[in-house]
Scaffold this active site. Structure first.
Site, PDB file in Angstrom:
ATOM      1  NE  ARG A   6      -4.106  -1.719   0.006  1.00 57.31           N
ATOM      2  CZ  ARG A   6      -4.065  -2.836  -0.701  1.00 57.31           C
ATOM      3  NH1 ARG A   6      -2.979  -3.104  -1.426  1.00 57.31           N
ATOM      4  NH2 ARG A   6      -5.076  -3.674  -0.706  1.00 57.31           N
ATOM      5  CD  GLU A  43      -2.742   2.863  -6.255  1.00 54.60           C
ATOM      6  OE1 GLU A  43      -3.593   2.003  -6.528  1.00 54.60           O
ATOM      7  OE2 GLU A  43      -1.685   2.617  -5.653  1.00 54.60           O
ATOM      8  CG  HIS A  81      -2.536  -1.098  -7.213  1.00 51.62           C
ATOM      9  ND1 HIS A  81      -3.110  -0.369  -6.196  1.00 51.62           N
ATOM     10  CD2 HIS A  81      -2.458  -2.370  -6.739  1.00 51.62           C
ATOM     11  CE1 HIS A  81      -3.376  -1.156  -5.165  1.00 51.62           C
ATOM     12  NE2 HIS A  81      -2.979  -2.390  -5.480  1.00 51.62           N
TER      13      HIS A  81
END
Length: 318
Positions: free
Chosen positions: A237, A266, A284
């Site tokens: 993360r 993000e 991602h």
């Protein structure tokens, strides 16, 4: 009729399972991340919500739902859902563990190799200016064999990364809230505190599940502990790493490089990161394989079906 709302497109295999139950399935098919008002309207009369990792399911969204019984989150992480408030409203929240293990571990190790051997840099060079041929001092990178990998978070994914590191003859350190003796025996890993890991690892991989206590766990002070020849890899993360501190550490050569599949803000990516040749970035895609995404689709569908048929969902997190 039982209604299921899906916050974005998922693989057909899960949709078919839901439709075979006779459920009314409504899926957001717009481009990009669903906006809050559309999501609130979608869940208004839904019995179940299948949320995506990019879907923010907060108190406001939950309060907009009149009949919601379950939120099945399409992802191993679930920090995008207010699980405490959902529990207060007697709404189950589930996730898709294990489905992402191999795919994310594979990407993590691909990032290790890509940044160490400067693969994206080499690809860019070949496609643009070209090169003058083989030479002894040209385009040197780092070997991983015999080096030390430091894994932050030896859960399912971290353990899978460790097994791959073992195959590359790497020394394995790990840290986390608990020592895992069984994993140590299996993998040959050594439990250390974070500072020891950072000071000794040639490659630091972040594989911990996010929680607020890990926000900016890797910050300026941590980069100062790392070797100048070390690399940071994050496929977990984004907010675990303070991106501004990372950029500065790279500019000051406190570390040699970084490889990131996730970002602090993000989907926005720090503009300075994009300019640095010693950074590998991917959008991602940790679990973006046909195998993993199909399995995740089956899991969210089956847990939704279980709940709506008055059975116990398999992967409740709240």
């Amino acid at each position: 009729m039982v209604k299921v709302y899906i916050a974005g497109p998922i693989p057909e295999v899960g949709l078919n399972l839901l439709k075979d139950q006779g459920f009314e399935v409504d899926m957001y098919e717009g481009t990009g991340i669903i906006d809050k008002e559309t999501l609130k309207q979608g869940v208004k009369d839904a019995d179940a919500l299948i949320s995506l990792l990019s879907t923010s399911v907060d108190k406001e969204v939950i309060d907009a739902a009149n009949n919601l019984k379950i939120i099945t989150n399409y992802g191993a992480g679930f920090n995008n859902v207010d699980i405490d408030y959902a529990r207060q409203q007697n709404i189950d929240v589930t996730n898709t563990p294990k489905a992402s293990t191999n795919s994310t571990a594979e990407l993590t190790f691909a990032l290790v190799l890509a940044v160490a051997r400067r693969i994206p840099e080499g690809d860019k060079l070949c496609r643009t200016t070209g090169f003058d041929g083989w030479a002894p001092l040209f385009f040197r990178g780092r070997e991983v064999s015999g080096k030390t990998i430091g894994i932050i978070g030896l859960g399912e994914i971290g353990s899978a990364v460790a097994r791959r590191a073992k195959a590359f003859d790497m020394n394995i350190l790990y840290t986390g809230p608990h020592q895992k003796v069984d994993k140590e025996r299996e993998i040959g890993a050594k439990y250390v505190d974070l500072e020891t890991l950072l000071k000794n690892a040639d490659f630091v991989t972040i594989n911990a599940a996010y929680n607020p206590s890990l926000h900016h766990q890797i910050d300026k002070a941590q980069f100062e502990m790392m070797k100048p020849t070390s690399y940071l890899i994050n496929a977990s993360r984004g907010p675990i790493v303070h991106e501004k501190a990372l950029v500065q550490a790279l500019k000051d050569k406190e570390i040699e490089g970084a490889a990131l599949d996730v970002f602090e803000f993000e989907p926005e990516i720090n503009d300075e990161l994009k300019t640095l040749d010693n950074v590998v970035i991917t959008p991602h895609i940790g679990n973006a394989t046909f195998e993993s995404r199909d399995m995740m689709s089956k899991i969210v569908a089956n847990d939704t079906i279980s709940k709506l048929n008055n059975d116990q969902p398999k992967f409740i997190v709240n």
